[in-house]
Design a protein around this motif. Structure first.
Motif, PDB file in Angstrom:
ATOM      1  N   GLU A 265       0.870  -1.179   0.000  1.00 17.07           N
ATOM      2  CA  GLU A 265       0.000   0.000   0.000  1.00 17.07           C
ATOM      3  C   GLU A 265       0.907   1.228   0.000  1.00 17.07           C
ATOM      4  OE1 GLU A 265      -3.578   1.597   2.903  1.00 17.07           O
ATOM      5  OE2 GLU A 265      -3.271  -0.575   2.744  1.00 17.07           O
ATOM      6  N   LEU A 266       0.886   1.991  -1.096  1.00 18.92           N
ATOM      7  CA  LEU A 266       1.777   3.137  -1.255  1.00 18.92           C
ATOM      8  C   LEU A 266       0.975   4.400  -1.543  1.00 18.92           C
ATOM      9  CD1 LEU A 266       3.434   0.484  -2.372  1.00 18.92           C
ATOM     10  CD2 LEU A 266       5.074   2.203  -3.135  1.00 18.92           C
ATOM     11  N   PRO A 267       1.506   5.578  -1.134  1.00 16.76           N
ATOM     12  CA  PRO A 267       0.803   6.838  -1.406  1.00 16.76           C
ATOM     13  C   PRO A 267       0.895   7.216  -2.880  1.00 16.76           C
ATOM     14  CG  PRO A 267       2.918   7.271  -0.369  1.00 16.76           C
ATOM     15  CD  PRO A 267       2.737   5.783  -0.351  1.00 16.76           C
ATOM     16  N   LEU A 268       0.033   8.130  -3.298  1.00 19.84           N
ATOM     17  CA  LEU A 268      -0.064   8.523  -4.706  1.00 19.84           C
ATOM     18  C   LEU A 268       1.267   8.997  -5.277  1.00 19.84           C
ATOM     19  CD1 LEU A 268      -1.825   9.024  -7.205  1.00 19.84           C
ATOM     20  CD2 LEU A 268      -2.449  11.248  -6.240  1.00 19.84           C
ATOM     21  N   GLU A 269       2.047   9.713  -4.481  1.00 24.37           N
ATOM     22  CA  GLU A 269       3.318  10.237  -5.001  1.00 24.37           C
ATOM     23  C   GLU A 269       4.321   9.117  -5.312  1.00 24.37           C
ATOM     24  OE1 GLU A 269       3.294  11.063  -0.459  1.00 24.37           O
ATOM     25  OE2 GLU A 269       1.889  11.134  -2.164  1.00 24.37           O
ATOM     26  N   ARG A 270       4.019   7.892  -4.879  1.00 25.93           N
ATOM     27  CA  ARG A 270       4.897   6.751  -5.169  1.00 25.93           C
ATOM     28  C   ARG A 270       4.209   5.757  -6.111  1.00 25.93           C
ATOM     29  NH1 ARG A 270       6.810   4.426   0.462  1.00 25.93           N
ATOM     30  NH2 ARG A 270       8.023   3.069  -0.920  1.00 25.93           N
ATOM     31  N   ALA A 271       3.293   6.260  -6.915  1.00 25.04           N
ATOM     32  CA  ALA A 271       2.544   5.391  -7.832  1.00 25.04           C
ATOM     33  C   ALA A 271       3.463   4.677  -8.822  1.00 25.04           C
ATOM     34  CB  ALA A 271       1.492   6.206  -8.586  1.00 25.04           C
ATOM     35  N   ASP A 272       4.553   5.352  -9.233  1.00 24.47           N
ATOM     36  CA  ASP A 272       5.481   4.698 -10.164  1.00 24.47           C
ATOM     37  C   ASP A 272       6.118   3.467  -9.522  1.00 24.47           C
ATOM     38  OD1 ASP A 272       6.828   6.323  -8.359  1.00 24.47           O
ATOM     39  OD2 ASP A 272       8.398   6.916  -9.778  1.00 24.47           O
ATOM     40  N   GLU A 273       6.434   3.547  -8.217  1.00 29.94           N
ATOM     41  CA  GLU A 273       6.981   2.391  -7.503  1.00 29.94           C
ATOM     42  C   GLU A 273       5.946   1.268  -7.409  1.00 29.94           C
ATOM     43  OE1 GLU A 273       8.940   3.268  -3.719  1.00 29.94           O
ATOM     44  OE2 GLU A 273       8.997   5.379  -4.316  1.00 29.94           O
ATOM     45  N   ALA A 274       4.704   1.658  -7.193  1.00 31.92           N
ATOM     46  CA  ALA A 274       3.628   0.672  -7.092  1.00 31.92           C
ATOM     47  C   ALA A 274       3.470  -0.095  -8.404  1.00 31.92           C
ATOM     48  CB  ALA A 274       2.322   1.364  -6.718  1.00 31.92           C
ATOM     49  N   LEU A 275       3.531   0.617  -9.519  1.00 34.36           N
ATOM     50  CA  LEU A 275       3.436  -0.030 -10.824  1.00 34.36           C
ATOM     51  C   LEU A 275       4.629  -0.943 -11.075  1.00 34.36           C
ATOM     52  CD1 LEU A 275       2.128   3.048 -12.804  1.00 34.36           C
ATOM     53  CD2 LEU A 275       0.907   0.866 -12.595  1.00 34.36           C
ATOM     54  N   GLU A 276       5.791  -0.521 -10.605  1.00 41.43           N
ATOM     55  CA  GLU A 276       6.993  -1.333 -10.781  1.00 41.43           C
ATOM     56  C   GLU A 276       6.903  -2.650  -9.999  1.00 41.43           C
ATOM     57  OE1 GLU A 276      10.473  -2.677 -12.253  1.00 41.43           O
ATOM     58  OE2 GLU A 276       9.394  -0.893 -12.928  1.00 41.43           O
ATOM     59  N   LEU A 277       6.219  -2.625  -8.857  1.00 40.43           N
ATOM     60  CA  LEU A 277       6.013  -3.858  -8.086  1.00 40.43           C
ATOM     61  C   LEU A 277       5.249  -4.889  -8.914  1.00 40.43           C
ATOM     62  CD1 LEU A 277       5.053  -2.370  -4.610  1.00 40.43           C
ATOM     63  CD2 LEU A 277       7.054  -3.803  -5.080  1.00 40.43           C
ATOM     64  N   LEU A 278       4.260  -4.420  -9.671  1.00 33.75           N
ATOM     65  CA  LEU A 278       3.516  -5.320 -10.553  1.00 33.75           C
ATOM     66  C   LEU A 278       4.416  -5.812 -11.691  1.00 33.75           C
ATOM     67  CD1 LEU A 278      -0.045  -3.835 -11.207  1.00 33.75           C
ATOM     68  CD2 LEU A 278       0.596  -5.660  -9.652  1.00 33.75           C
ATOM     69  N   LYS A 279       5.117  -4.877 -12.300  1.00 34.91           N
ATOM     70  CA  LYS A 279       5.929  -5.211 -13.469  1.00 34.91           C
ATOM     71  C   LYS A 279       7.018  -6.222 -13.125  1.00 34.91           C
ATOM     72  CE  LYS A 279       8.603  -2.931 -17.135  1.00 34.91           C
ATOM     73  NZ  LYS A 279       9.132  -1.625 -17.602  1.00 34.91           N
ATOM     74  N   SER A 280       7.614  -6.075 -11.962  1.00 33.60           N
ATOM     75  CA  SER A 280       8.712  -6.960 -11.551  1.00 33.60           C
ATOM     76  C   SER A 280       8.213  -8.227 -10.857  1.00 33.60           C
ATOM     77  CB  SER A 280       9.663  -6.211 -10.613  1.00 33.60           C
ATOM     78  OG  SER A 280       8.981  -5.839  -9.419  1.00 33.60           O
ATOM     79  N   ARG A 281       6.907  -8.341 -10.676  1.00 32.12           N
ATOM     80  CA  ARG A 281       6.272  -9.502 -10.039  1.00 32.12           C
ATOM     81  C   ARG A 281       6.742  -9.721  -8.610  1.00 32.12           C
ATOM     82  NH1 ARG A 281       4.583 -13.249 -14.819  1.00 32.12           N
ATOM     83  NH2 ARG A 281       5.016 -11.864 -16.533  1.00 32.12           N
ATOM     84  N   ARG A 282       6.996  -8.608  -7.919  1.00 30.80           N
ATOM     85  CA  ARG A 282       7.412  -8.706  -6.519  1.00 30.80           C
ATOM     86  C   ARG A 282       6.237  -8.635  -5.559  1.00 30.80           C
ATOM     87  NH1 ARG A 282      10.514  -4.216  -5.237  1.00 30.80           N
ATOM     88  NH2 ARG A 282      10.223  -3.244  -7.279  1.00 30.80           N
ATOM     89  N   SER A 283       5.038  -8.432  -6.084  1.00 31.33           N
ATOM     90  CA  SER A 283       3.858  -8.338  -5.228  1.00 31.33           C
ATOM     91  C   SER A 283       3.114  -9.668  -5.197  1.00 31.33           C
ATOM     92  CB  SER A 283       2.919  -7.244  -5.742  1.00 31.33           C
ATOM     93  OG  SER A 283       2.499  -7.531  -7.069  1.00 31.33           O
ATOM     94  N   THR A 284       2.284  -9.824  -4.166  1.00 31.84           N
ATOM     95  CA  THR A 284       1.331 -10.925  -4.121  1.00 31.84           C
ATOM     96  C   THR A 284      -0.041 -10.305  -3.883  1.00 31.84           C
ATOM     97  OG1 THR A 284       1.736 -11.218  -1.745  1.00 31.84           O
ATOM     98  CG2 THR A 284       2.982 -12.629  -3.250  1.00 31.84           C
ATOM     99  N   GLY A 285      -1.077 -10.961  -4.383  1.00 36.26           N
ATOM    100  CA  GLY A 285      -2.391 -10.351  -4.243  1.00 36.26           C
ATOM    101  C   GLY A 285      -2.409  -9.007  -4.953  1.00 36.26           C
ATOM    102  N   LYS A 286      -2.841  -7.965  -4.250  1.00 36.47           N
ATOM    103  CA  LYS A 286      -3.026  -6.654  -4.879  1.00 36.47           C
ATOM    104  C   LYS A 286      -2.054  -5.605  -4.346  1.00 36.47           C
ATOM    105  CE  LYS A 286      -6.284  -5.505  -7.138  1.00 36.47           C
ATOM    106  NZ  LYS A 286      -6.637  -5.410  -8.568  1.00 36.47           N
TER     107      LYS A 286
END
Length: 295
Positions: A265-286
């Protein structure tokens, strides 16, 4: 007009950035398919009693912002025990899996459900919903940590995606009656060959980037059905499928029967990092991006 508190990210957002998603809006547009927030105002003809209600919104775009204006029929009042982060992470993932397993595949209690990419945004909900529907669930994911997440969501059997012969492992477990595939590539090909006669394969997405080609002769020999699903597409030609499904899912949540898994869960100003978590497959769930804190 919605004051946005949270936005759930999806693999579709990454495809939109590249212009490769089937519903990529014309530029310029704001990313964010699904969001949650509080209705601050309604337009002419809308129900004024909605003002002040907390809602989940499947918007298609516009979620990564502090405010947005959305069609009133896209706004669903949240259960009282649901947080904004949970609401933002809920509709696409749970909706996709429920429509796929219930409406499309007609999954039955006692059948074996094979979930590929079982620790991802939609895969994890497929494990949870499949178990709730009475299936025996086999989860496939990469690495012990992701398999542990799938196990906690209800998977009966967990298999690492890196095993040498996934097909043989699945067949040794009795094969799959329903396959839920959001990955494509080699995992799809192995699962296809381990699907039981009269089985159903759900083509949800191709996160691997490899869209498999299906040999039609194998389909007819084994009486296998391949079912494509684009959840958001029903909004255009048969919205009752989505509204009926969401009513069931929100009811299950209100009863305590569903537990959304949010790994970041990241704040709006770190949205690019949040997208990178998806791209790099480092996240689970949402992965959820937050904006305004609720008062």
């Amino acid at each position: 007009m919605v004051k946005i508190h949270a936005c759930g990210l999806n693999f579709a957002d990454l495809l939109m950035i590249k212009g490769k998603y089937q519903d990529t809006p014309a530029v310029p547009f704001t990313l964010g398919l699904e969001l949650s927030g509080t209705i601050e105002a309604v337009g002419p003809g809308a129900d004024s009693s909605l003002t002040g209600k907390n809602v989940a919104v499947f918007a298609g775009q516009g979620g990564l912002a502090e405010y947005g204006c959305f069609p009133v029929d896209r706004c669903v009042v949240m259960p009282e025990n649901m947080s904004f982060a949970e609401a933002a992470a809920f509709q696409v993932a749970y909706g996709t899996s429920h429509v796929a397993l219930d409406y499309k595949a007609r999954l039955q209690a006692g059948e074996t459900l094979l979930v590929l990419g079982a620790a991802g945004g939609v895969g994890l909900t497929a494990v949870e919903i499949g178990k709730r529907m009475g299936a025996r669930v086999i989860a496939v994911a990469r690495g012990a940590a992701k398999l542990d997440v799938a196990r906690k969501a209800g998977a009966d059997i967990c298999i690492d995606a890196e095993v040498d012969d996934l097909r043989e492992q699945i067949k040794a477990l009795g094969g799959a009656d329903v396959v839920y595939d959001a990955v494509g590539g080699d995992l799809f090909r192995a699962a296809f060959r381990a699907t039981n006669p009269d089985g159903r394969i759900l083509a949800i997405g191709h996160a691997s980037g490899d869209v498999p080609q299906i040999p039609a002769n194998h389909l007819l020999v084994k009486n296998i059905s391949v079912l494509g699903l684009y959840w958001g597409g029903y909004m255009k030609f048969k919205p009752s499928v989505l509204t009926d499904s969401m009513a069931q899912l929100f009811s299950w949540f209100a009863e305590g029967g569903l537990t959304p898994h949010i790994s970041h869960e990241l704040p709006l100003e770190r949205a690019d990092e949040a997208l990178e978590l998806l791209k790099s497959r480092r996240s689970t769930g949402k992965v959820v991006v937050t904006m305004h804190s609720p008062a």
